[in-house]
Motif scaffolding. Structure first.
Motif, PDB file in Angstrom:
ATOM      1  N   LEU A 204       0.820  -1.210   0.000  1.00 16.83           N
ATOM      2  CA  LEU A 204       0.000   0.000   0.000  1.00 16.83           C
ATOM      3  C   LEU A 204       0.856   1.264   0.000  1.00 16.83           C
ATOM      4  CD1 LEU A 204      -2.714  -1.137   2.566  1.00 16.83           C
ATOM      5  CD2 LEU A 204      -3.069  -0.720   0.124  1.00 16.83           C
ATOM      6  N   GLU A 207       3.547   3.412  -4.129  1.00 15.03           N
ATOM      7  CA  GLU A 207       2.674   3.960  -5.170  1.00 15.03           C
ATOM      8  C   GLU A 207       3.211   3.738  -6.572  1.00 15.03           C
ATOM      9  OE1 GLU A 207      -0.205   7.423  -3.996  1.00 15.03           O
ATOM     10  OE2 GLU A 207       1.860   8.123  -3.847  1.00 15.03           O
ATOM     11  N   VAL A 213      -5.613  -5.917  -5.561  1.00 14.89           N
ATOM     12  CA  VAL A 213      -6.529  -5.827  -4.429  1.00 14.89           C
ATOM     13  C   VAL A 213      -6.687  -7.168  -3.733  1.00 14.89           C
ATOM     14  CG1 VAL A 213      -8.884  -5.278  -3.723  1.00 14.89           C
ATOM     15  CG2 VAL A 213      -7.746  -3.885  -5.464  1.00 14.89           C
ATOM     16  N   ARG A 263      -6.602   8.439  -0.776  1.00 16.97           N
ATOM     17  CA  ARG A 263      -7.476   8.181   0.358  1.00 16.97           C
ATOM     18  C   ARG A 263      -7.688   6.680   0.579  1.00 16.97           C
ATOM     19  NH1 ARG A 263     -13.107  11.278   0.506  1.00 16.97           N
ATOM     20  NH2 ARG A 263     -11.600  12.987   0.799  1.00 16.97           N
ATOM     21  N   GLY A 264      -7.835   5.931  -0.503  1.00 14.57           N
ATOM     22  CA  GLY A 264      -8.065   4.498  -0.372  1.00 14.57           C
ATOM     23  C   GLY A 264      -6.912   3.789   0.303  1.00 14.57           C
ATOM     24  N   ARG A 265      -5.695   4.151  -0.101  1.00 17.38           N
ATOM     25  CA  ARG A 265      -4.518   3.531   0.511  1.00 17.38           C
ATOM     26  C   ARG A 265      -4.417   3.916   1.991  1.00 17.38           C
ATOM     27  NH1 ARG A 265      -0.136   1.886  -3.224  1.00 17.38           N
ATOM     28  NH2 ARG A 265      -0.889   2.086  -5.364  1.00 17.38           N
ATOM     29  N   LYS A 266      -4.689   5.180   2.295  1.00 18.62           N
ATOM     30  CA  LYS A 266      -4.629   5.624   3.698  1.00 18.62           C
ATOM     31  C   LYS A 266      -5.650   4.890   4.559  1.00 18.62           C
ATOM     32  CE  LYS A 266      -2.816  10.331   3.082  1.00 18.62           C
ATOM     33  NZ  LYS A 266      -3.104  11.783   3.250  1.00 18.62           N
ATOM     34  N   THR A 267      -6.843   4.703   4.024  1.00 14.31           N
ATOM     35  CA  THR A 267      -7.884   3.994   4.777  1.00 14.31           C
ATOM     36  C   THR A 267      -7.472   2.553   5.057  1.00 14.31           C
ATOM     37  OG1 THR A 267      -9.599   5.380   3.764  1.00 14.31           O
ATOM     38  CG2 THR A 267     -10.301   3.301   4.770  1.00 14.31           C
ATOM     39  N   ALA A 268      -6.925   1.892   4.024  1.00 17.76           N
ATOM     40  CA  ALA A 268      -6.495   0.502   4.195  1.00 17.76           C
ATOM     41  C   ALA A 268      -5.351   0.401   5.205  1.00 17.76           C
ATOM     42  CB  ALA A 268      -6.078  -0.081   2.851  1.00 17.76           C
TER      43      ALA A 268
END
Length: 549
Positions: A204, A207, A213, A263-268
């Motif tokens: 994650l 980048e 996924v 945002r998606g990576r941070k949430t995960a």
């Protein structure tokens, strides 16, 4: 002329770019091949150590009756305890170990258990595999990567040192053969789970590569389950904090890219962080509640002189639980951390964290006030991790010499399998006693039990209840079966039988089974009840099988 020169220059430039691209592609392909080879060797090493460990504990496959130590309790108590856990309650006032309860339920209520031990043995082999895989993967991820064929082999060898050492310590092998000890899953579950979570987090943070996924989800979910299973094995799991701090320091370069992530990576990543932190926080809170209530296991005292005495006793007993080669490796780990730090002029935070966490588990175990060989497993495992990581920082020739020294100090195995066989023989004798009592009780015999140790006294009715069935024989109406342990009450019960009427049927470490053809006519002296009629004494100690509803 100028046009031709320009054309030639452009052509040479294009050729140079092509060569550079080709070299870059070749280097990338070579690095990928090296990575694949490295992980294949690590996998082979882990597989070899797992096979070795299973062979070491294989004598236990002869056992066909649950043990009077731990096994009966895991079978009998786990359904009710699991129900309380599902209601988000702590079912034990002196402990907090929901992982043990969940594992105990799986081991003794699936795959044909408890009537067959095929299922429990399969779960135990999985437990050993988790321990080996976890220690090997964690060490491999923390090792520095070097180029070259010899370095690839050394890399795999160093990664397997912690698991190799743990499974070959004779007393530890006995603990691995037993179903009850929590330490193998504590160490293995946390090491494997933490490693898988780390791999998911590393993907994650990167980048430059697109996320697969399904792969990240599999790593995250699998790692979360293994981490929770290990963390919730026992309260000692909080001792991982120094090691976690070392990992965080070593990976601080990844954290610098946090603000650039989507945002998606941070949430995960936040979810993965919660998976690691929340179980530890939960264990800490429950531990503080237990300490505040004062309901400590084994009536231990929290801190103070009790802790000092416990650690001293644990230290003094080290030579009994841990052989000289493993103790030397532990001392060598501390020395190598210092040597590697001086040589590199930089401390390896993960090696230092492993060393501190190992020492902390030793101190934590001293809190109990009792000694057991399994208490040393986390400390030796973590010291071995620090040893491997620090050795890897030294010149190649030193690494090779150190790896060979570890290998030949443990090979051939120093009585490891013989230790398991000795324990197995004791369990087989105890199993014969249980089977004999079960057969006779099922046939209608009156069975009286006295003088056993507390756990065996509680276990026998449960184990007889498991094996109870329609008997092929009928008990003699005047006969009585006496199970006498080494205690005074056992001696008194045996003396209730008339002289020359007592026949030994089975002898085991926990006690003996006798057939009594006729009881004595006169009263016998009981250690707490005074003179008691033999028939009354038999009725007082009559076995009542317990069947789980």
């Amino acid at each position: 002329m100028r046009s031709e020169a320009a054309g030639e220059a452009a052509s040479e430039a294009g050729t140079a770019v092509a060569r550079t691209t080709s070299i870059s592609s070749s280097a990338s392909a070579s690095a990928e091949e090296s990575s694949v080879a490295r992980w294949l060797l690590v996998l082979l090493a882990a597989g070899a150590v797992t096979a070795l460990a299973v062979w070491m504990i294989s004598p236990r496959f002869e056992i066909d009756v649950p043990s009077v130590v731990d096994d009966w309790a895991a079978y009998f108590t786990s359904p009710d305890l699991l129900a309380e856990i599902l209601r988000l309650e702590n079912p034990e006032t002196e402990r907090f170990r929901p992982g043990v309860i969940v594992w105990g339920y799986l081991q003794w209520h699936t795959l044909g258990a408890p009537e067959s031990l095929v299922g429990p043995n399969a779960w135990n082999v999985l437990r050993v595999a988790i321990l080996v895989a976890g220690l090997t993967l964690f060490t491999a991820l923390a090792l520095p990567i070097r180029r070259g064929r010899l370095e690839l082999v050394l890399y795999a060898g160093l990664a397997s040192i912690p698991a190799f050492v743990v499974v070959l310590v004779p007393k530890f092998a006995r603990d691995l053969a037993r179903f009850g000890p929590q330490e193998p899953l504590l160490v293995g579950g946390m090491a494997l789970g933490g490693s898988l979570v780390f791999l998911a987090a590393r993907s994650l943070f990167d980048e430059s590569n697109s996320i697969r996924v399904w792969a990240v989800a599999a790593l995250g979910v699998g790692g979360s389950l293994a981490w929770a299973l290990g963390t919730y094995q026992k309260e000692t799991s909080i001792c991982v904090l120094p090691l976690l701090a070392g990992v965080a320091i070593a990976c601080r370069s990844h954290f610098a890219s946090w603000r650039h992530l989507g945002r998606g990576r941070k949430t995960a990543l936040a979810a993965l962080g919660a998976v690691v932190v929340l179980p530890l926080l939960h264990v800490t809170i429950e531990l503080l509640r237990i300490v505040r209530r004062g309901d400590l296991v084994y009536d231990a005292d929290a801190g103070g002189q009790g802790l000092i005495d416990g650690v001293r006793e644990l230290w003094n007993w080290t030579h009994e639980a841990v052989p000289g080669n493993a103790r030397l490796l532990a001392y060598g780990a501390a020395a190598l951390v210092v040597v590697a730090s001086v040589a590199r002029r930089r401390i390896d935070p993960i090696a230092l964290g492993a060393l501190l966490s190992g020492a902390l588990t030793f101190v934590f175990a001293g809190q109990s006030g009792v000694v057991a060989t399994r208490y040393y497993i986390p400390a030796i495992a973590l010291f071995a991790v620090a040893f491997a990581l620090s050795l890897a920082r030294l010149p190649t020739i030193v690494v090779a010499a150190g790896g060979l020294a570890v290998f030949f100090s443990f090979m051939p195995p120093p009585g490891t399998r013989a230790e398991v066989q000795s324990w197995t023989n004791e369990e087989l004798a105890n199993g014969t006693l249980v089977s004999t009592v079960t057969r006779l009780e099922s046939s209608g015999c009156v069975v009286a039990v006295a003088g056993l140790d507390l756990e065996t006294d509680a276990a026998l009715p449960v184990l007889v209840g498991i094996g109870r069935s329609d008997a092929d024989e009928t008990c003699s109406p005047e006969g009585t079966v006496i199970v006498a342990g080494p205690g005074e009450e056992g001696t008194a019960l045996a003396s209730a039988c008339a002289p020359a009427a007592l026949e030994l049927l089975a002898q085991a470490p926990v006690g003996a089974v006798y057939r009594c053809a006729r009881l004595r006519a006169e009263p016998v002296r009981h250690p707490t009840r005074g003179l008691v009629a033999p028939a009354q004494l038999v009725a007082l100690h009559r076995l009542e099988p317990v069947v789980l509803g």
